[in-house]
Enzyme design. Structure first.
Site, PDB file in Angstrom:
ATOM      1  N   HIS A  54     -38.915   6.571  17.033  1.00 17.18           N
ATOM      2  CA  HIS A  54     -39.218   7.966  16.725  1.00 17.18           C
ATOM      3  C   HIS A  54     -40.288   8.015  15.619  1.00 17.18           C
ATOM      4  CE1 HIS A  54     -39.161  12.448  16.350  1.00 17.18           C
ATOM      5  NE2 HIS A  54     -39.062  11.964  14.827  1.00 17.18           N
ATOM      6  N   GLU A  55     -40.027   7.190  14.523  1.00 14.84           N
ATOM      7  CA  GLU A  55     -40.661   7.146  13.473  1.00 14.84           C
ATOM      8  C   GLU A  55     -42.197   6.422  13.477  1.00 14.84           C
ATOM      9  OE1 GLU A  55     -40.093   9.038  10.908  1.00 14.84           O
ATOM     10  OE2 GLU A  55     -38.435   9.656  11.776  1.00 14.84           O
ATOM     11  N   HIS A  90     -44.739   8.577  14.887  1.00 14.22           N
ATOM     12  CA  HIS A  90     -45.413   9.105  13.734  1.00 14.22           C
ATOM     13  C   HIS A  90     -46.499   8.250  12.841  1.00 14.22           C
ATOM     14  CE1 HIS A  90     -43.411  12.957  14.160  1.00 14.22           C
ATOM     15  NE2 HIS A  90     -42.284  12.504  13.834  1.00 14.22           N
TER      16      HIS A  90
END
Length: 354
Positions: free
Chosen positions: A19-20, A23
């Site tokens: 997920h990170e 980003h």
């Protein structure tokens, strides 16, 4: 059992990292300065500076973050987040959930690569007590397509949705000879099953319809399963909001690790255990994607919501919502979210000792 616990912790950590990383990669591609990329929250266990970015592992495995320059306010750096255009910001904010969703799809595809057949729900028996009028009737051989508006992608979905039939009534849509037929307001009543025994239900007995696992079917059911996971989140949230579920039904990181461990230990074989664990990992990945897109402050969806408000405000009033207001709302949302996570985690820990 220890192996499954470690696997569960690793899976959760990897999904947070994915997920990170979404980003992080989107920010780098968009030219935004990334100050820190961290897995976990709380005290730093390990960190390393590489270029302009600090890479960290933190003590609490309940999340992570990608700290970008100027996420909530203009810091004067032309590479800060808020100085980017609408589409760049939207791309960066959506990249994390999209990476989780993609991870879930790839895990499902890997599991289904060895499948020989896929199954959906079909009606195999209709109780004689079932009162049906007109052309919209249910017959043996009907493939169940929807229950109360929820699509039944996989075998077992029908039973789940029927068990939560609103006020004892339900609507069912079936496919028969390629045509969609909708039957409304089926009432939960006393019916007779195939063996002549009485039961309370909607008067239908379900079986499974098999489809050969061709390459096309594997790709299609991979997508169906991912959509089914998304639908389960929606279904669960609706019941949480309407009182059909409670806080006791929620799980945090500890509960997820416990569930994955239980799934592994209850399997009949090691191969079956890992298949179930990875299936559950795919479910978590899709859940993370959907939950992070909810319009809740501090989550990606909350930031996207503010981004949309800014766009509408600029269109109508030629000005944005003050950055300090957004920062205050996101900070308050973050504090509340952490308190909520701690509460759910405490609840998970207490469950382990019951």
């Amino acid at each position: 059992m220890i192996v499954y616990i470690l696997a569960a912790i690793l899976i959760f950590g990897v999904l947070v990292a994915v997920h990170e990383f979404g980003h992080f990669a989107a920010a780098k591609l968009s030219g935004v300065r990334v100050n820190e990329f961290s897995i976990g929250m709380g005290p730093v266990i390990w960190s390393r500076q590489k270029g302009e970015t600090q890479y960290s592992f933190r003590a609490l495995p309940i999340g992570g973050f990608c700290a970008m320059e100027g996420e909530d306010e203009n810091t004067g750096d032309e590479r800060c987040m808020v100085n980017q255009g609408f589409w760049k910001q939207l791309f960066i904010l959506a990249a994390g959930p999209l990476m989780n969703f993609l991870a879930g799809v790839l895990i499902i595809l890997g599991i289904y690569s060895g499948a020989t057949a896929f199954f959906t729900d079909e009606i195999v028996y209709v109780a004689p007590e079932l009162d049906q009028a007109g052309e919209a009737i249910l017959l043996p051989g009907d493939q169940v397509y929807k229950v109360n508006g929820y699509r039944t992608y996989l075998a077992g979905d029908t039973s789940m949705f029927l068990s939560y039939g609103r006020s004892g009534e339900t609507d069912i849509e079936v496919i028969r000879d390629g045509k969609h037929i909708r039957v409304e307001n089926l009432v939960r009543q006393i019916c007779t099953d195939q063996e002549g025994k009485a039961y309370t239900g909607f008067g239908i007995t379900l079986g499974r319809r098999a489809e050969e696992a061709t390459l096309g079917a594997k790709l299609r059911y991979t997508w169906y399963t991912a959509l089914d996971f998304v639908q389960q989140v929606r279904f669960s949230l609706m019941h949480l909001l309407t009182g059909g579920a409670s806080m006791k039904d929620l799980s945090g990181p500890v509960g997820i690790v416990s569930t994955i461990t239980e799934v592994g230990t209850q399997a009949e074989s090691s191969r079956d255990a890992w298949s179930r664990i990875f299936y559950f990992a795919a479910l978590i990945a899709v859940n993370l994607a959907v939950m992070n897109l909810l319009p809740v402050p501090a989550l990606d969806g909350g930031r996207i919501f503010f981004l949309l408000i800014d766009a509408v405000s600029m269109l109508l009033f030629k000005r944005k919502v003050p950055e300090k207001w957004q920062a205050a709302v996101n900070t308050a949302g973050f504090v509340l979210l952490m308190c909520f996570m701690l509460l759910v985690t405490l609840q998970d820990v207490l469950k382990l000792f019951r």
